[in-house]
Design an enzyme around this catalytic site. Structure first.
Site, PDB file in Angstrom:
ATOM      1  N   THR A 128      43.930  29.166  41.059  1.00 51.32           N
ATOM      2  CA  THR A 128      43.221  28.812  39.831  1.00 51.32           C
ATOM      3  C   THR A 128      43.163  29.963  38.839  1.00 51.32           C
ATOM      4  O   THR A 128      43.176  31.142  39.232  1.00 51.32           O
ATOM      5  CB  THR A 128      41.768  28.379  40.153  1.00 51.32           C
ATOM      6  N   GLU A 130      40.613  30.790  37.344  1.00 53.76           N
ATOM      7  CA  GLU A 130      39.325  31.464  37.516  1.00 53.76           C
ATOM      8  C   GLU A 130      39.465  32.761  38.311  1.00 53.76           C
ATOM      9  O   GLU A 130      38.546  33.577  38.336  1.00 53.76           O
ATOM     10  CB  GLU A 130      38.327  30.534  38.200  1.00 53.76           C
ATOM     11  N   TYR A 156      33.296  30.919  43.304  1.00 56.65           N
ATOM     12  CA  TYR A 156      34.474  30.052  43.369  1.00 56.65           C
ATOM     13  C   TYR A 156      35.751  30.851  43.147  1.00 56.65           C
ATOM     14  O   TYR A 156      36.719  30.738  43.912  1.00 56.65           O
ATOM     15  CB  TYR A 156      34.347  28.940  42.321  1.00 56.65           C
ATOM     16  N   LYS A 160      38.722  31.465  45.869  1.00 54.62           N
ATOM     17  CA  LYS A 160      40.089  31.058  45.548  1.00 54.62           C
ATOM     18  C   LYS A 160      41.057  32.237  45.657  1.00 54.62           C
ATOM     19  O   LYS A 160      42.216  32.068  46.039  1.00 54.62           O
ATOM     20  CB  LYS A 160      40.145  30.453  44.149  1.00 54.62           C
TER      21      LYS A 160
END
Length: 333
Positions: A128, A130, A156, A160
């Site tokens: 991701t 992010e 998160y 990830k």
């Protein structure tokens, strides 16, 4: 059908799982979907919308169940899409996020290896944007690419990043075909109502029909690189059709703020000024916000031949139209 390829999807109940299952079915695959729990509330919906998917029970936090799922499906391709994927939720439940979104990737990779399929099953890991966290010391002013530095700013994003690196480690340590798709924000009509884009389009539809008066949101200034989920899952598939495993950024190469999303969404129902309908609520503001996320999809376009069909206005229009139809049907019932 002789020679029919098999694919196992974790996260079958999510937005990407639905789009990808449709694509794989159209491409002639036998599709298996991992679903958590006997009484999963999404089971009936998946069986109705995706009747060709063979559901297998399993949980990313239960390694034995993943091994069983891999052995039962014998997949040519495995797409690991399952995760605790809501950034705001990850701040409230960081331990669960780490277990599912981070260690869950390890469990999937180990399951393939333990099942004796390390040399035959191609694995896609859903990484991701992010992981970048809005900071880039390599390319100031440019979009993030596959060589940009990571600086995740949420539990998160951190989880990830572990999943991303353990996937690369298995690729390098065991020679497994593992490709990581570093996807920027991708939305659509299957997006969950807890995500800001779908929250907006659902509220706009309800406001249009007189079912609610306002919508509560957090910060409106963050900018994201927003694309259409249906375009992005084709990129996932193309990664596993590539000759060699690798990492690829999927993005649109342009950013838009939440305010811009609001402007287009309300314009779809004939409202030029959205401000009277939006209330900012501190409850929806994150402890650490990412100012801007911009991706550079050059590598995927060049090496995979990946292209996008839905632009930003088209994405917003598609989502509002879907939610207007859904809410109108609910009113008639």
């Amino acid at each position: 059908m002789a020679g029919e390829r098999k694919a196992l999807l974790t996260g079958i109940t999510g937005q990407d799982g639905g789009h990808l299952a449709e694509l794989l079915h159209e491409e002639g695959y036998e599709v298996f979907g991992l679903i958590r729990g006997q009484n999963n509330p999404r089971r009936e919906t998946i069986s109705r919308e995706l009747p060709y998917v063979r559901l297998i029970e399993g949980d990313l936090t239960d390694p034995t169940s993943i091994v069983r799922a891999v052995e039962a499906s014998q997949p040519d391709e495995l797409y690991n899409l399952a995760a605790i994927s809501h950034v705001g939720y990850s701040f409230k439940n960081p331990t669960l996020t780490a277990s599912v979104t981070g260690l869950g990737v390890l469990n999937v990779l180990e399951a393939v290896r333990v099942a004796g399929l390390a040399d035959t099953t191609k694995v896609y890991q859903a990484s991701t944007s992010e992981m970048f966290g809005g900071l880039d010391y390599n390319r100031p002013g440019a979009g993030y690419n596959e060589d940009s530095l990571f600086h995740p700013r949420s539990p998160y994003g951190v989880a990830k990043l572990y999943g991303h690196w353990i996937a690369k480690n298995y690729r390098e340590s065991y020679g497994m075909f593992v490709s990581c798709g570093i996807l920027f924000n991708h939305e659509g009509e299957r997006r969950g109502l807890e995500f800001v884009t779908r929250k907006i389009t659902d509220a706009v539809a309800r406001i249009s029909l007189g079912l609610q008066e306002t919508i509560e949101l957090g910060d409106l200034w963050p900018k994201r690189d927003w694309g259409y989920a249906g375009d992005f899952v084709r990129g996932m598939w193309l990664m596993l059709q590539h000759d060699v495993p690798d990492d690829f950024v999927l993005a649109t190469g342009e950013t838009h703020s939440i305010e811009e999303f609001l402007t287009l969404a309300f314009a779809e129902i004939g409202i030029d000024d959205w401000r009277p309908y939006v209330v900012q609520n501190p409850e929806f503001m994150r402890p650490a916000e990412v100012d801007i996320l911009l991706g550079d999809p050059t590598k995927a376009e060049r090496e995979l031949g990946w292209t996008r069909e839905v632009d930003f206005p088209g994405l917003v229009s598609r989502m509002v139209a879907h939610d207007l139809s859904m809410q109108s049907s609910a009113v008639r019932v």
